[in-house]
Design an enzyme around this catalytic site. Structure first.
Site, short mmCIF file in Angstrom:
data_model
loop_
_atom_site.label_atom_id
_atom_site.label_comp_id
_atom_site.label_asym_id
_atom_site.label_seq_id
_atom_site.Cartn_x
_atom_site.Cartn_y
_atom_site.Cartn_z
CB SER A 15 -0.95 0.00 1.20
OG SER A 15 -0.23 -0.12 2.42
N GLY A 139 7.58 10.28 8.25
CA GLY A 139 6.63 11.28 8.70
C GLY A 139 5.22 10.74 8.73
CB ALA A 143 -0.86 3.93 2.00
CE LYS A 195 5.42 5.28 12.65
NZ LYS A 195 4.23 4.67 12.00
CG ASP A 248 5.15 8.75 11.57
OD1 ASP A 248 3.96 8.50 11.29
OD2 ASP A 248 6.10 8.12 11.07
CB SER A 258 -2.29 3.60 13.14
OG SER A 258 -1.27 2.89 13.82
NE ARG A 259 -0.23 -2.79 8.52
CZ ARG A 259 0.21 -2.18 7.43
NH1 ARG A 259 -0.65 -1.65 6.58
NH2 ARG A 259 1.49 -2.09 7.17
CG ASN A 260 2.16 -0.16 14.46
OD1 ASN A 260 2.66 -1.26 14.59
ND2 ASN A 260 2.56 0.69 13.51
#
Length: 339
Positions: A15, A139, A143, A195, A248, A258-260
């Site tokens: 992505s 930064g 996507a 981050k 970020d 955010s997957r995290n």
């Protein structure tokens, strides 16, 4: 397009790699996008969009798909690597014998080397030697928003001033994409790794139900940990107040793209690590980054209590709520102390 006149070859057709390739091509540049799976590349060529990740963004005519690595690397001296951090070194070893003599390398990978916790600049130097110019971009960039042309800003750092200027000119678009040059090569790399870890913690906090106050406190203290580790490695503290640090960090800790963060939320809600990873269905960089950042902190003698508790949850089976209570129960201290 001639065989050797592309402005950039992008290595990695996920992505983010696709979004960066689209951005470059939209700027009027000839861009080659390579992916390791020929079937995937054939599908991208047929559909002229990345249906899996960016279904609403058609490819510009100047974006060219390529499944042959040698052909892709021959097309441009500028190589942009956008792959997960745990395969970064393998990819560099794969591309080294195929790179042009005048090649220059930039990466958008965020993280540290798997197992060792080394900065990616050290991995790149070991794989490619000391002569090739290196750069990193980092930064607050999701996507989907980048590919859609929504306003975005990033930091760019390089070992070579000319390369930095050239990259800024290639990437910068006054309508939607601002690129700031930063002289701190170490800090720009480190921010993107730390981050990811803190974003998991922010997700855990929200998953538990602790609220906005707790999330904001965690982000702020996470920034302190990032800055503390950066200082130990020789980074400029000001970098962590910029796009590759605070920018970020805030993005990935507060938005569910955010997957995290989503991974952390699932853990906070009681799901186990494997179940959360499976449900995300894509690489959660922060999972490995947590182990790597912790290793780096131990190596340099830097105390990072948030990172430590996230590690305990991910790798030692500690309950997320228990980890949060451990942090809250730490001894009283001054806010700006070094520990």
């Amino acid at each position: 397009m001639n065989q050797s006149n592309a402005s950039m070859t992008v290595i990695g057709a996920g992505s983010y790699g696709t979004a960066l390739a689209i951005t470059l091509a939209r700027n009027g540049h000839q861009v080659v996008l390579w992916g390791h799976d020929p079937k995937h590349i054939a599908t991208l060529e047929h559909d002229r969009c990345n249906v899996a990740f960016l279904p609403d963004v058609p490819f510009p005519d100047t974006l060219h798909l390529e499944s042959d690595l040698a052909t892709a690397l021959a097309a441009s001296r500028n190589i942009l690597v956008v792959v997960p951090s745990h395969v970064f070194s393998d990819v560099l070893r794969q591309i080294k014998p195929l790179m042009r003599p005048d090649a220059r390398l930039v990466w958008a990978t965020k993280g540290l080397e798997a197992e060792t916790g080394r900065l990616l600049q050290d991995v790149a130097r070991e794989a490619l030697g000391d002569q090739i110019p290196l750069a990193v971009i980092s930064g607050p960039t999701f996507a989907k928003e980048l590919a859609a042309g929504l306003p975005t800003a990033i930091s760019l750092a390089s070992t070579d001033e000319t390369f930095a200027d050239d990259l800024q000119q290639l990437l910068h678009c006054g309508k939607s994409f601002r690129v700031y040059i930063n002289a701190d090569f170490i800090g720009v790399q480190l921010g993107g790794a730390v981050k990811n870890v803190i974003a998991i913690g922010a997700g855990m906090s929200d998953g538990i139900g602790f609220g906005a106050n707790a999330r904001t406190a965690l982000i702020t203290r996470g920034l302190t940990e990032m800055s503390r580790l950066g200082a130990a490695l020789g980074a400029d503290p000001a970098t962590f107040m910029g796009m590759a640090g605070l920018g970020d960090l805030v993005l990935t800790c507060t938005d569910n793209q955010s997957r995290n963060r989503r991974f952390g939320m699932m853990l906070g809600q009681g799901m186990d690590v494997k179940g959360a990873q499976d449900k995300i269905g894509q690489v959660v960089e922060g999972y490995r980054n947590t182990k790597e950042v912790r290793e780096l902190a131990h190596r340099f003698g830097v105390e990072m209590p948030i990172t430590e508790e996230i590690y305990q949850v991910l790798y030692c089976g500690k309950n997320a709520r228990e980890a949060a209570l451990t942090l809250l129960g730490r001894a009283r201290k001054e806010e700006l102390s070094r520990h």
